[in-house]
Design a protein around this motif. Structure first.
Motif, PDB file in Angstrom:
ATOM      1  N   LEU A   5       1.015  -1.441  -0.073  1.00  0.00           N
ATOM      2  CA  LEU A   5      -0.538  -0.002  -0.053  1.00  0.00           C
ATOM      3  C   LEU A   5       0.818   1.175   0.063  1.00  0.00           C
ATOM      4  O   LEU A   5       0.984   1.751  -1.006  1.00  0.00           O
ATOM      5  N   TYR A   6       1.978   1.092   0.879  1.00  0.00           N
ATOM      6  CA  TYR A   6       2.951   1.864   0.883  1.00  0.00           C
ATOM      7  C   TYR A   6       3.402   2.320  -0.474  1.00  0.00           C
ATOM      8  O   TYR A   6       3.567   3.605  -0.717  1.00  0.00           O
ATOM      9  N   ILE A   7       3.338   1.461  -1.081  1.00  0.00           N
ATOM     10  CA  ILE A   7       4.506   1.134  -2.305  1.00  0.00           C
ATOM     11  C   ILE A   7       3.831   2.286  -3.641  1.00  0.00           C
ATOM     12  O   ILE A   7       3.963   3.486  -4.081  1.00  0.00           O
ATOM     13  N   THR A   8       2.308   1.767  -3.777  1.00  0.00           N
ATOM     14  CA  THR A   8       1.719   2.281  -4.880  1.00  0.00           C
ATOM     15  C   THR A   8       1.092   3.439  -4.030  1.00  0.00           C
ATOM     16  O   THR A   8       0.981   4.816  -5.405  1.00  0.00           O
ATOM     17  N   GLN A   9       1.069   3.929  -3.015  1.00  0.00           N
ATOM     18  CA  GLN A   9       0.904   5.890  -3.014  1.00  0.00           C
ATOM     19  C   GLN A   9       2.014   6.182  -3.190  1.00  0.00           C
ATOM     20  O   GLN A   9       1.458   7.972  -3.990  1.00  0.00           O
ATOM     21  N   THR A  10       3.253   5.678  -2.731  1.00  0.00           N
ATOM     22  CA  THR A  10       4.377   6.774  -3.097  1.00  0.00           C
ATOM     23  C   THR A  10       4.398   7.317  -4.638  1.00  0.00           C
ATOM     24  O   THR A  10       4.798   7.806  -5.284  1.00  0.00           O
ATOM     25  N   LEU A  11       3.951   5.661  -5.229  1.00  0.00           N
ATOM     26  CA  LEU A  11       4.140   6.151  -7.079  1.00  0.00           C
ATOM     27  C   LEU A  11       3.122   7.026  -7.074  1.00  0.00           C
ATOM     28  O   LEU A  11       2.966   8.216  -7.887  1.00  0.00           O
ATOM     29  N   LEU A  12       1.244   6.603  -6.847  1.00  0.00           N
ATOM     30  CA  LEU A  12       0.927   8.225  -7.275  1.00  0.00           C
ATOM     31  C   LEU A  12       1.140   9.200  -6.959  1.00  0.00           C
ATOM     32  O   LEU A  12       1.010   9.847  -7.663  1.00  0.00           O
ATOM     33  N   LEU A  13       1.224   9.666  -5.357  1.00  0.00           N
ATOM     34  CA  LEU A  13       2.151  10.979  -4.903  1.00  0.00           C
ATOM     35  C   LEU A  13       2.667  11.303  -5.948  1.00  0.00           C
ATOM     36  O   LEU A  13       2.701  12.509  -6.103  1.00  0.00           O
ATOM     37  N   GLU A  14       3.530  10.376  -5.979  1.00  0.00           N
ATOM     38  CA  GLU A  14       5.415  11.285  -7.192  1.00  0.00           C
ATOM     39  C   GLU A  14       4.754  11.731  -8.489  1.00  0.00           C
ATOM     40  O   GLU A  14       5.255  11.495  -9.721  1.00  0.00           O
ATOM     41  N   LYS A  15       3.063  11.395  -9.149  1.00  0.00           N
ATOM     42  CA  LYS A  15       2.326  11.126  -9.877  1.00  0.00           C
ATOM     43  C   LYS A  15       3.365   9.641 -10.847  1.00  0.00           C
ATOM     44  O   LYS A  15       3.809  10.468 -12.348  1.00  0.00           O
ATOM     45  N   LEU A  16       3.469   8.841 -10.623  1.00  0.00           N
ATOM     46  CA  LEU A  16       4.701   7.668 -11.155  1.00  0.00           C
ATOM     47  C   LEU A  16       3.927   6.951 -11.781  1.00  0.00           C
ATOM     48  O   LEU A  16       3.184   7.001 -11.000  1.00  0.00           O
ATOM     49  N   GLY A  17       3.856   6.639 -13.102  1.00  0.00           N
ATOM     50  CA  GLY A  17       2.900   5.619 -13.877  1.00  0.00           C
ATOM     51  C   GLY A  17       3.930   4.274 -13.084  1.00  0.00           C
ATOM     52  O   GLY A  17       4.255   4.104 -12.504  1.00  0.00           O
ATOM     53  N   PRO A  18       3.545   3.283 -13.682  1.00  0.00           N
ATOM     54  CA  PRO A  18       3.824   1.732 -13.437  1.00  0.00           C
ATOM     55  C   PRO A  18       5.513   1.791 -13.571  1.00  0.00           C
ATOM     56  O   PRO A  18       6.063   1.055 -12.458  1.00  0.00           O
ATOM     57  N   VAL A  19       6.064   2.250 -14.602  1.00  0.00           N
ATOM     58  CA  VAL A  19       7.416   1.582 -14.661  1.00  0.00           C
ATOM     59  C   VAL A  19       8.225   2.415 -14.056  1.00  0.00           C
ATOM     60  O   VAL A  19       9.552   2.395 -13.594  1.00  0.00           O
ATOM     61  N   GLY A  20       8.062   3.612 -13.262  1.00  0.00           N
ATOM     62  CA  GLY A  20       7.872   4.580 -12.090  1.00  0.00           C
ATOM     63  C   GLY A  20       8.805   3.488 -11.295  1.00  0.00           C
ATOM     64  O   GLY A  20       9.647   4.306 -10.220  1.00  0.00           O
TER      65      GLY A  20
END
Ligand SMILES: Nc1ncnc2c1ncn2[C@@H]1O[C@H](COP(=O)(O)OP(=O)(O)O)[C@@H](O)[C@H]1O
Ligand SMILES: [Mg+2]
Length: 462
Positions: free
Chosen positions: A51-66
Motif C-alpha cells: 500500500l505504501y509503495i503504490t501510494q508513493t507511486l501515486l503521490l509522485e505521479k509516477l506510472g508503472p515504470v516509476g
C-alpha cells in the motif's frame, strides 16, 4: 528376570512412551503456532508495505515504470531488523535488495527464486520456507495491474531458538519425571512382591510338611489367598493326622489275629511233616505271616514315633561294637546274596543313644545295601569320628537311586521305580530317619560316582 524388576521396567517403558508422545505433540504445536504467527504477520506487513509503495507511486505521479526509480528508496525505508526487502519488476528481475535500511548489492540472503515468485503475477501471495528462512512475496498492484513484486525474507532463527529451548526444558523435565517414576515404581513393585514372596515361602514350607499358617494382614485378594493357604495347610495337616491315626488303629487291630495265625502256622509245621504238599502250603503260610508281622510291627513303631509315644532309653553306646555285632548277625544273609562286607570301623566310637533303636536303624540300612546290590557285590561299612561327630557309612555298588527319588525315599511307603522288583514296604528309611532325628543326628543319601548308593549317618559324639 525378577517380577519386581519386570514391573519396574514396564512402568518405565510406559512412562517414556507417554512422555515421547506428549513431547512430540507439544513441540509440533509450538512449531505450528510459531509458523502461523509468522505467516499472519508477514501478510499484514506486506499488505501495508505494498500500500505504501503504490501510494508513493501515486503521490509522485509516477506510472508503472516509476517503480524502478523509487525501488531502492522504499526498500531502504521498509527494511528493518533482520528483515530483508527485495523488489522485482514485472519480469521478476530484481530491482533492489536491502537490509536494515542499507542497500545490499550482494544478495547474502540467498539468490532469488523466480519459480516461487510466479504466483504473485496472478495477484496471489507466495510463501515458502527454505534453509531456515521464510520467503514471503506479494504483488505490487497499480490500477488493477501487477507492476512488480515485493518480497520479505525473514531468518527464522528466533523460532528455532524457541523450539530448542522448549525441547531442552522438555528433555530435562522428562529425565526428572522418568527418574521419579522409576523410584516410585520400584517402591510399588516391592510392596506388590513382598506378600507374594511370603506366599512362596509358605508354599515351600508346606511342601516340606511344615504347615505353620501364613497370615497376611490385608483385606485384598492376597490376604484372602493367604487365608485360603492356611486353611489348606490345616486341612492337609488334619488329613495326614487322620491317615496316620488310621494306620495306627488298623495295625493295632491286626496284631492280635496275626499273632494267632503265626502261632497256629508254627504249630502246624510239626503236624504236616511227611505230607509234602501240605508242608509247602504251611511253610508259605508261615513265611507270609512273618512278613505281615514285620510290616505291622514297623507300622506300629512309626505310629508310636509320630505320636511321640516311643520311649528312648539314652545311654552311652559303643557304635563301633554295635556295627560289628550287626555285621556278624548279617553274615549268613550276606553269604546268601554272595555279598562281601568290607569293614572300615574305627574302634570305640561312642555316641549317646538308644541301643535297640540304633540297632534297628543300622539293620535297615545294611538290609537295603544287601537287597539292592547285585550278587557278588561289595558293601563298604564304615564307622569314623571327628571332633564332635560320629559317622556311620554304608556304600554299596548296587543299582543306585534315581536322582529325582533321592529325597522322596525317606517318605513312608515310597519306593523308587528301580526297586519295585525287590520286596519291601518302603518304611525302612522313614523309620531310620525318625530314629536318627530323635538322636539329634542326620542321615544323607547320595549316589556314588561309580555306581551304587552311599548312606551317611551323622550322630553327635559322646
Ligand atoms: N542301598 C540302596 N540302593 C538302592 N536303592 C535304595 C537303597 N536304599 C534305599 N533305596 C531306595 O529307597 C526306597 C526306600 O527304602 P526303604 O525305606 O528301606 O524301603 P524298602 O527297602 O522296604 O523298599 C527303596 O524302595 C529303594 O527304592
Ligand atoms: Mg529297606
Amino acid at each position: 528376570m525378577k517380577f519386581a524388576t519386570r514391573l519396574t521396567l514396564y512402568y518405565l517403558v510406559a512412562t517414556l512412551l507417554s512422555l515421547a508422545l506428549v513431547g512430540v505433540a507439544i513441540l509440533k504445536g509450538i512449531e505450528y503456532y510459531g509458523m502461523a504467527t509468522v505467516e499472519k504477520q508477514l501478510i499484514e506487513q506486506s499488505d501495508s508495505a505494498t500500500l505504501y509503495i503504490t501510494q508513493t507511486l501515486l503521490l509522485e505521479k509516477l506510472g508503472p515504470v516509476g517503480l524502478q526509480e523509487i525501488a531502492e528508496q522504499v526498500a531502504n525505508n521498509l527494511s528493518a531488523g533482520k528483515r530483508q526487502v527485495r523488489i522485482y519488476d514485472r519480469q521478476l528481475r530484481m530491482l533492489t535488495a536491502s537490509v536494515d535500511g542499507v542497500k545490499q548489492e550482494e544478495i547474502t540472503l540467498g539468490t532469488p527464486d523466480v519459480h516461487n515468485l510466479a504466483p504473485t503475477l496472478q495477484g496471489n501471495y507466495a510463501y515458502r520456507i527454505r534453509n531456515n528462512r521464510a520467503y514471503f512475496a506479494s504483488p505490487i498492484e497499480l490500477q488493477g495491474q501487477v507492476i512488480g513484486v515485493l518480497e520479505f525474507v525473514y531468518p527464522l532463527d528466533f523460532l528455532n531458538q524457541v523450539l530448542t529451548s522448549a525441547r531442552n526444558i522438555f528433555y530435562a523435565g522428562a529425565v526428572g519425571f522418568a527418574l521419579l517414576i522409576t523410584l516410585f515404581s520400584i517402591s510399588i513393585a516391592r510392596k506388590v512382591v513382598k506378600p507374594i514372596q511370603q506366599l512362596v515361602e509358605a508354599t515351600n514350607r508346606f511342601a516340606g510338611r511344615d504347615f505353620t499358617p501364613i497370615c497376611l494382614e490385608r483385606s485384598d485378594e492376597l490376604g484372602q489367598l493367604s487365608r485360603s493357604f492356611s486353611d489348606m495347610g490345616n486341612q492337609l495337616q488334619d488329613y495326614i493326622q487322620r491317615q496316620r491315626q488310621f494306620v495306627a488303629n488298623v495295625s493295632h487291630e491286626l496284631r492280635t489275629p496275626l499273632t494267632a495265625i503265626k502261632g497256629y502256622s508254627e504249630y502246624l509245621i510239626d503236624e504236616v511233616k511227611g505230607q509234602p504238599d501240605l508242608a509247602k502250603a504251611v511253610d508259605h503260610l508261615n513265611n507270609e505271616s512273618s512278613r505281615l508281622t514285620r510290616l505291622v510291627n514297623e507300622l506300629l513303631l512309626i505310629s508310636r514315633l509320630d505320636a511321640g509315644r516311643e520311649d528312648f532309653l539314652f545311654e552311652r553306646v559303643n557304635l563301633s561294637e554295635l556295627v560289628k555285632e550287626t555285621l556278624d548277625k548279617l553274615q549268613s544273609r550276606a553269604a546268601k546274596y554272595t555279598i562281601y562286607f568290607e569293614e572300615k570301623v574305627e574302634p570305640d566310637v561312642t555316641v549317646s543313644g538308644d541301643r535297640e533303636k540304633l540297632l534297628q536303624g543300622i539293620l535297615n540300612l545294611l538290609d537295603n545295601a544287601l537287597k539292592y546290590s547285585p550278587p557278588g557285590g561289595k558293601v563298604e561299612v564304615g564307622v569314623a569320628a571327628d571332633g564332635s561327630s560320629a559317622y556311620f557309612t554304608v556304600a554299596d555298588r548296587g543299582r543306585g537311586i534315581p536322582p529325582q527319588d533321592l529325597n522322596k525315599v525317606f517318605e513312608r511307603f515310597y519306593r523308587a521305580a528301580n526297586a519295585k522288583a525287590v520286596g519291601g514296604t518302603g518304611l525302612g528309611l522313614a523309620i531310620t530317619e525318625e530314629i536318627i532325628t530323635a538322636h539329634h543326628g542326620k542321615i544323607q543319601l547320595a549316589n556314588r560316582p561309580d555306581g551304587g548308593t552311599k548312606v551317611t549317618v551323622t550322630l553327635p559324639r559322646r
